[in-house]
Design an enzyme around this catalytic site. Structure first.
Site, PDB file in Angstrom:
ATOM      1  CE  LYS A  10      -3.661  -2.662   1.079  1.00 29.73           C
ATOM      2  NZ  LYS A  10      -3.132  -4.019   0.840  1.00 29.73           N
ATOM      3  CB  SER A  43      -8.091  -7.201   4.700  1.00 29.59           C
ATOM      4  OG  SER A  43      -7.308  -6.274   3.945  1.00 29.59           O
ATOM      5  CE  LYS A  96      -5.742   1.733   5.430  1.00 26.44           C
ATOM      6  NZ  LYS A  96      -5.523   0.575   4.609  1.00 26.44           N
ATOM      7  CG  ASP A 149      -8.933  -0.133   3.798  1.00 31.17           C
ATOM      8  OD1 ASP A 149      -8.691  -0.639   4.912  1.00 31.17           O
ATOM      9  OD2 ASP A 149      -8.090  -0.061   2.887  1.00 31.17           O
ATOM     10  CB  THR A 153      -7.740   2.343   8.834  1.00 32.94           C
ATOM     11  OG1 THR A 153      -7.735   1.327   7.836  1.00 32.94           O
ATOM     12  CG2 THR A 153      -6.315   2.762   9.103  1.00 32.94           C
ATOM     13  CB  SER A 159      -5.350   1.188  13.164  1.00 30.48           C
ATOM     14  OG  SER A 159      -4.696   2.227  12.467  1.00 30.48           O
ATOM     15  CG  ASN A 161      -1.038   4.283   9.781  1.00 31.12           C
ATOM     16  OD1 ASN A 161       0.059   4.803   9.625  1.00 31.12           O
ATOM     17  ND2 ASN A 161      -1.413   3.213   9.085  1.00 31.12           N
TER      18      ASN A 161
END
Lengths: 245, 245
Positions: A10, A43, A96, A149, A153, A159, A161
């Site tokens: 990604k 995912s 995202k 998504d 996230t 997550s 991030n």
């Protein structure tokens, strides 16, 4: 049809602002861009490994190629949907991570679920604006690779991030948090790349700008989030024209 | 302009399938429907009371009325946006409680964030289908009263409806959970009403149907969620045509 190359990576390359499928097209001169696809969607890897039900999007430039990838990966527990909007899927899945940092910063400064819902709603609008400027389809952002998504996230405790943003929101510096975490928060680098793309395409992305100002320009997270939340409200003017009926 | 009546109540009247503004119009014969507005959006009451930043939508049939409500409620910490799509705001804010039960059921049967993201994404599409059939505007569902309110309700640990669904997903009956909880999960009654509206307007709402079958028809939650997650995947066919470019 020839071989098919599927990127699971990604993000956006910082120097060139290319998506992963564009990087592959450059790096694999013997493969046509038509042969390159991507797999994106809500995912978390841990859950996929545990066999918990997961849906993802296989995107490729043509329908037969997208369906080939779909059938290659489909299982009873991993449901794959085909899409030909490669750039939309890639922009959604990259932007995202920047928005997840913003959601984490909001958590870190002590704001709640109400504030985070507002940020994520506006964040979806700003990632869609960028995608549309780059030729993506609006429906991609309403689907699994867009809102699906984004919400997993921004909301999930898995997550990286979001966690990274939370630490920064609590007043720690980028360097401190990066040293502590044993995994990379890819959204940090993506923040620069998405901001550069927004500037190149003339798209306003106030949340991405806010994250950039906290990470790289020394702005205080509480000031920045406060400014985002309290700017003059009237109509929901951030909604794109294409959604106005 | 005369007096303005603002409903803060959510939900759909079961017998008539009327929204709260429609109920008020019936019950207040001296007040014109033009004078009735609603306040909706991602706003857990606890957080509003604590002064944590919150954004909501004031909807009324005309712009001056919506703006009057906006200014009446606006503070530094409660940001109010004006909208004239009353039915869209009311349908979004009601259907989200059914979807929160679905998200909770998914949690209760042991599925993870990936599955919940898929459910919420499809849930947004089905609430939008119903709204559009009832005359709502598509952009309302992309805003705070649509996706914003939906995600806070489905993700938050504060949400009674999500908690209720989680208990049901773990195998407890509607009656058992209702007896235990000291607060009402309004989504239980809303499930009947939204399903009746879907039938009346000829709209497919598979997630609402699934929740109904678990709560009122004795279906096993794991079977129902499994069926929703594993039905034949191809394109993201649940996306409404109006979003297809």
């Amino acid at each position: 049809m020839g071989i098919t190359v599927v990127s699971l990576a990604k993000g956006i390359e910082n120097e060139t602002q290319q998506t992963m499928s564009q990087v592959l097209a450059d790096e694999l001169p013997d493969v046509s861009p038509q042969q390159i696809g991507v797999l994106y969607g809500p995912s978390h890897a841990e859950e996929v490994a545990q066999g918990r039900p997961t849906t993802v999007v296989a995107a490729a430039p043509t329908e037969p190629r997208a369906e080939w990838i779909q059938h290659a990966f489909m299982t009873e527990r991993l449901r794959v949907y085909a899409n030909t909007d490669v750039v939309g899927v890639e922009i959604g899945g990259s932007a995202k991570n920047v928005l997840a940092i913003a959601a984490g910063i909001s958590d870190g400064v002590g704001y709640g679920d109400n504030a985070k819902a507002a940020l994520v709603t506006r964040g979806l609008a700003e990632m869609r604006r960028l995608g549309l400027a780059m030729g993506a389809e609006v429906r991609t952002f309403a689907g699994l690779a867009g809102i699906g998504d984004l919400l997993v996230t921004c909301m999930s405790t898995h997550s990286r991030n979001r966690y990274f943003g939370e630490q920064v929101g609590q007043g720690r510096t980028l360097e401190e948090v990066e040293t502590e975490m044993d995994m990379v928060a890819e959204g940090v680098r993506t923040t620069r790349a998405i901001r550069a793309l927004a500037q190149r395409h003339g798209v306003e992305m106030p949340i991405t700008d806010a994250v950039h100002s906290v990470l790289f320009e020394g702005e205080r997270p509480d000031n920045v989030v406060d400014d985002l939340m309290t700017r003059s409200a009237k109509r929901e003017h951030w909604l794109p024209k294409s959604l106005k009926s």
